[in-house]
Design a protein around this motif. Structure first.
Motif, mmCIF file in Angstrom:
data_model
loop_
_atom_site.group_PDB
_atom_site.id
_atom_site.type_symbol
_atom_site.label_atom_id
_atom_site.label_comp_id
_atom_site.label_asym_id
_atom_site.label_seq_id
_atom_site.Cartn_x
_atom_site.Cartn_y
_atom_site.Cartn_z
ATOM 1 N N VAL A 9 0.829 -1.185 -0.021
ATOM 2 C CA VAL A 9 -0.032 -0.049 -0.014
ATOM 3 C C VAL A 9 0.904 1.303 -0.205
ATOM 4 C CG1 VAL A 9 -1.706 1.322 1.462
ATOM 5 C CG2 VAL A 9 -1.980 -1.199 1.031
ATOM 6 N N LEU A 10 1.969 1.146 0.718
ATOM 7 C CA LEU A 10 2.906 2.359 0.550
ATOM 8 C C LEU A 10 3.508 2.535 -0.683
ATOM 9 C CD1 LEU A 10 4.760 2.026 4.313
ATOM 10 C CD2 LEU A 10 2.691 3.789 3.491
ATOM 11 N N MET A 11 3.663 1.569 -1.195
ATOM 12 C CA MET A 11 4.427 1.654 -2.614
ATOM 13 C C MET A 11 3.536 2.362 -3.553
ATOM 14 S SD MET A 11 6.426 -1.856 -3.412
ATOM 15 C CE MET A 11 6.614 -2.904 -2.264
ATOM 16 N N THR A 12 2.394 1.981 -3.370
ATOM 17 C CA THR A 12 1.102 2.648 -4.276
ATOM 18 C C THR A 12 1.195 4.086 -3.889
ATOM 19 O OG1 THR A 12 -0.154 0.579 -4.189
ATOM 20 C CG2 THR A 12 -1.309 2.365 -5.293
ATOM 21 N N LEU A 13 1.238 4.325 -2.766
ATOM 22 C CA LEU A 13 1.346 5.692 -2.153
ATOM 23 C C LEU A 13 2.476 6.516 -2.824
ATOM 24 C CD1 LEU A 13 0.060 8.058 -0.423
ATOM 25 C CD2 LEU A 13 1.464 7.030 1.484
ATOM 26 N N ASP A 14 3.560 5.805 -2.731
ATOM 27 C CA ASP A 14 4.818 6.609 -3.150
ATOM 28 C C ASP A 14 4.745 6.743 -4.677
ATOM 29 O OD1 ASP A 14 5.891 6.073 -0.831
ATOM 30 O OD2 ASP A 14 7.097 4.276 -1.307
ATOM 31 N N ASN A 15 4.341 5.976 -5.602
ATOM 32 C CA ASN A 15 3.931 6.019 -6.865
ATOM 33 C C ASN A 15 2.903 7.099 -6.927
ATOM 34 O OD1 ASN A 15 5.399 3.792 -7.593
ATOM 35 N ND2 ASN A 15 3.708 2.330 -7.831
ATOM 36 N N ALA A 16 1.972 7.253 -6.493
ATOM 37 C CA ALA A 16 0.816 8.593 -6.487
ATOM 38 C C ALA A 16 1.414 9.774 -6.268
ATOM 39 C CB ALA A 16 -0.177 8.111 -5.447
ATOM 40 N N ASN A 17 2.499 9.847 -5.275
ATOM 41 C CA ASN A 17 3.153 11.152 -4.928
ATOM 42 C C ASN A 17 4.157 11.508 -5.811
ATOM 43 O OD1 ASN A 17 3.527 13.022 -3.001
ATOM 44 N ND2 ASN A 17 5.490 12.215 -2.229
ATOM 45 N N GLU A 294 -6.868 -10.506 -0.263
ATOM 46 C CA GLU A 294 -5.808 -9.845 -1.069
ATOM 47 C C GLU A 294 -4.892 -10.730 -1.555
ATOM 48 O OE1 GLU A 294 -7.214 -8.544 1.954
ATOM 49 O OE2 GLU A 294 -5.746 -9.543 3.240
ATOM 50 N N ALA A 295 -4.027 -10.255 -2.453
ATOM 51 C CA ALA A 295 -2.900 -10.908 -3.055
ATOM 52 C C ALA A 295 -3.238 -12.242 -3.750
ATOM 53 C CB ALA A 295 -1.897 -10.993 -2.031
ATOM 54 N N GLN A 296 -4.289 -12.487 -4.288
ATOM 55 C CA GLN A 296 -4.631 -13.603 -4.836
ATOM 56 C C GLN A 296 -4.002 -13.827 -6.185
ATOM 57 O OE1 GLN A 296 -9.023 -14.704 -4.281
ATOM 58 N NE2 GLN A 296 -8.001 -16.463 -3.773
ATOM 59 N N ILE A 297 -3.808 -12.613 -6.920
ATOM 60 C CA ILE A 297 -3.484 -12.479 -8.175
ATOM 61 C C ILE A 297 -1.684 -12.066 -7.818
ATOM 62 C CG2 ILE A 297 -3.457 -11.678 -10.573
ATOM 63 C CD1 ILE A 297 -6.516 -11.741 -10.310
ATOM 64 N N HIS A 298 -0.934 -12.696 -8.132
ATOM 65 C CA HIS A 298 0.402 -12.429 -7.957
ATOM 66 C C HIS A 298 1.460 -12.664 -9.015
ATOM 67 C CE1 HIS A 298 0.825 -16.502 -7.026
ATOM 68 N NE2 HIS A 298 -0.549 -16.387 -6.208
ATOM 69 N N ASN A 315 -9.967 -5.909 -1.634
ATOM 70 C CA ASN A 315 -9.009 -4.906 -1.676
ATOM 71 C C ASN A 315 -7.807 -5.466 -1.887
ATOM 72 O OD1 ASN A 315 -10.917 -2.823 -0.483
ATOM 73 N ND2 ASN A 315 -10.989 -4.234 1.125
ATOM 74 N N ASN A 316 -7.008 -4.862 -2.925
ATOM 75 C CA ASN A 316 -5.877 -5.337 -3.616
ATOM 76 C C ASN A 316 -5.505 -6.778 -3.816
ATOM 77 O OD1 ASN A 316 -5.195 -2.580 -3.112
ATOM 78 N ND2 ASN A 316 -3.108 -2.782 -2.769
ATOM 79 N N PRO A 317 -6.546 -7.481 -4.267
ATOM 80 C CA PRO A 317 -6.401 -9.018 -4.619
ATOM 81 C C PRO A 317 -5.355 -9.171 -5.579
ATOM 82 C CG PRO A 317 -8.310 -8.053 -5.747
ATOM 83 C CD PRO A 317 -7.817 -6.779 -5.030
ATOM 84 N N VAL A 318 -4.956 -7.924 -6.348
ATOM 85 C CA VAL A 318 -3.620 -8.082 -7.327
ATOM 86 C C VAL A 318 -2.443 -7.424 -6.778
ATOM 87 C CG1 VAL A 318 -3.138 -7.385 -9.671
ATOM 88 C CG2 VAL A 318 -5.437 -8.054 -9.196
ATOM 89 N N THR A 319 -1.518 -7.913 -6.745
ATOM 90 C CA THR A 319 -0.292 -7.294 -6.308
ATOM 91 C C THR A 319 0.297 -6.606 -7.078
ATOM 92 O OG1 THR A 319 1.220 -9.134 -7.121
ATOM 93 C CG2 THR A 319 0.443 -9.572 -4.962
ATOM 94 N N ILE A 320 1.130 -5.457 -6.705
ATOM 95 C CA ILE A 320 1.943 -4.337 -7.421
ATOM 96 C C ILE A 320 2.516 -5.074 -8.636
ATOM 97 C CG2 ILE A 320 3.501 -2.645 -7.551
ATOM 98 C CD1 ILE A 320 2.748 -1.468 -4.993
ATOM 99 N N GLU A 321 3.321 -6.224 -8.429
ATOM 100 C CA GLU A 321 3.969 -6.815 -9.380
ATOM 101 C C GLU A 321 2.867 -7.365 -10.752
ATOM 102 O OE1 GLU A 321 8.064 -8.387 -7.757
ATOM 103 O OE2 GLU A 321 5.921 -9.506 -7.111
#
Ligand code: NAD
Length: 414
Positions: A9-17, A294-298, A315-321
């Motif tokens: 979640v913090l990585m997504t926040l960093d991307n947004a910032n 969450e993280a079911q698709i990785h 909520n976030n069932p797909v990881t960032i990768e």
């Protein structure tokens, strides 16, 4: 080692910032939860013994209004998970522009091996323990995984007993007879389908014979499958925690629901083939709705996915990768902070109705929900197109920007 849920979640926040360039102090503020409470919950079990469960309530931010977020009962509940979900609730409430901050709560427990009475005693003691943090003006819980309107009724009753009078506005997702809202039980799914329909317009696709797979057949997954089925889509596969079923001709969702209520699983439904959840993920469909955990698709299974739209019920069932891979393949991503926000929107309507002691009809609720979901979709899409960024980052940019504005204008206390 893979990132924890909160780190994701913090990585997504960093991307947004990268697109917001917030002042350092405000950005740091948004990387930390405002309050985290850990409670020990002793419960008298049916066998006479006492067991201790660990419960949490995290209020991530409440600059825009009272904190809001569901209560999860699941063996995998941890402080990291609850913090991540509370942060996502903060952005989500801002994406749909309702006057709430974000929170989340949960207890690490396995309700599948507990009796209804044990769950009741757990709920009452947990509510008492987090009672110092919740209230209609402070923080308003709601159902999440493995909690339902009966659990909300017990929470409302326990809190009301602590106060000495009835406080319906302390939780949402309650039974209608206690001040629940019409349409709340299918609100998350109804909002999700609105965003799918908007995505279909962008992709010039039609709902007729649209093929859909749904992971999770609980409150969100069942209603999403049912609404799409009623609209003429072909729901070809559904899964629950025990496994999946598949029929390329389309499943009769009413019949699957009857089967599930009788046998406690979708598996074994006679008009379908049994598959594993991972096998269902590799079946081609137009829309994939992950509506379980969450993280079911990785990165380990993302290459198997052949779909045009992923609509995140969970909520976030797909990881960032995995999100990066799907975006690079041109899959239209509907991130949870947008796609599953219908639940909190109608929770907001329920809270407003409880505070006013004045109730709306179903049509008013559906119309207002649709208006908000369509507006949020268009705002996120506009940011995505203007900044040439993916939909998850665009939704986070919109939500975080609104929270940051409120934090900034309120200033630093004292
Ligand atoms: P629920 O408890 O009603 O249903 C969960 C479903 O997921 C069940 O059918 C369960 O069998 C299935 N499941 C569990 N583990 C699974 C697995 N490994 N593979 C496939 N299926 C599995 O929960 P819900 O309220 O429908 O919530 C589902 C998700 O949606 C959660 O991530 C929740 O945070 C999110 N969400 C819920 C709401 C809401 O209003 N209920 C709102 C927004 C987001």
């Amino acid at each position: 080692m893979s990132a924890s849920f909160f780190e994701e979640v913090l990585m997504t926040l960093d991307n947004a910032n990268r697109h917001l360039n917030l002042p350092q102090g405000i950005f740091q503020r948004l990387r930390l939860p405002r309050r985290s409470l850990i409670v020990s919950v002793p419960v008298q079990m049916d066998n006479g013994g006492v067991e201790f469960f660990t419960g949490y309530r995290v209020q991530y931010d409440f600059a825009r209004g009272p904190a809001k977020g569901g209560i999860r009962y699941h063996p995998r509940v941890t402080l990291d998970e609850i913090t991540a979900l509370a942060a996502l609730m903060t952005w989500k409430c801002a994406v749909v522009d309702i006057p709430f901050g974000g929170a989340k709560g949960g207890v690490a427990c396995d309700t599948t091996i507990m009796s209804r009475d044990e769950i009741k005693r757990l709920t009452r003691r947990y509510t008492y323990e987090i009672g110092i943090l919740i209230g209609p003006e402070i923080d308003i819980p709601a159902p999440d995984m493995y909690t339902d309107e009966q659990v909300m009724a017990w929470m409302m009753d326990t809190y009301s007993m602590m106060k000495g009078y009835s406080v319906p506005g302390v939780v949402t997702g309650k039974p209608i007879c206690l001040g629940g809202s019409l349409g709340r039980n299918r609100a998350t799914s109804s909002g999700l389908v609105t965003t799918v329909i908007e995505a279909l317009k962008v992709l010039n696709m039609s709902i007729d014979n649209l093929t859909v797979s749904v992971l999770g057949f609980g409150k969100v997954g069942f209603h999403a499958a049912k609404i799409l089925y009623d609209l003429g889509a072909k729901v070809i596969g559904v899964a629950d925690s025990k496994g999946a079923i598949y029929n390329p001709q389309g499943l009769n969702i009413d019949e699957v629901a009857k089967h599930k209520s009788q046998f406690d699983s979708v598996q074994g439904y006679k008009e379908a083939e049994n598959l594993t959840v991972d096998e269902l993920l590799s079946i081609e469909s137009d829309v994939l709705i992950p509506a379980a955990l969450e993280a079911q698709i990785h990165k380990g299974n993302v290459d198997k996915i052949k779909t045009k739209i992923v609509a995140e019920g969970a909520n976030n069932p797909v990881t960032i990768e995995a999100d990066e891979v799907l975006n690079s393949k041109g899959v239209f991503m509907l991130p949870g902070v947008l796609a599953n926000a219908g639940g909190v929107v109608v929770s907001y309507f329920e809270w407003v109705q409880d505070l006013q002691r004045f109730f709306w009809n179903e049509q008013e609720i559906d119309d207002r929900l649709n208006t908000i979901m369509r507006r949020a979709f268009k705002e996120v899409l506009a940011i995505s197109q203007e900044k040439k960024i993916d939909m998850r980052t665009a939704a986070t940019v919109l939500g975080v920007k609104r929270v940051a504005e409120a934090v900034t204008i309120r200033g630093l206390y004292p």
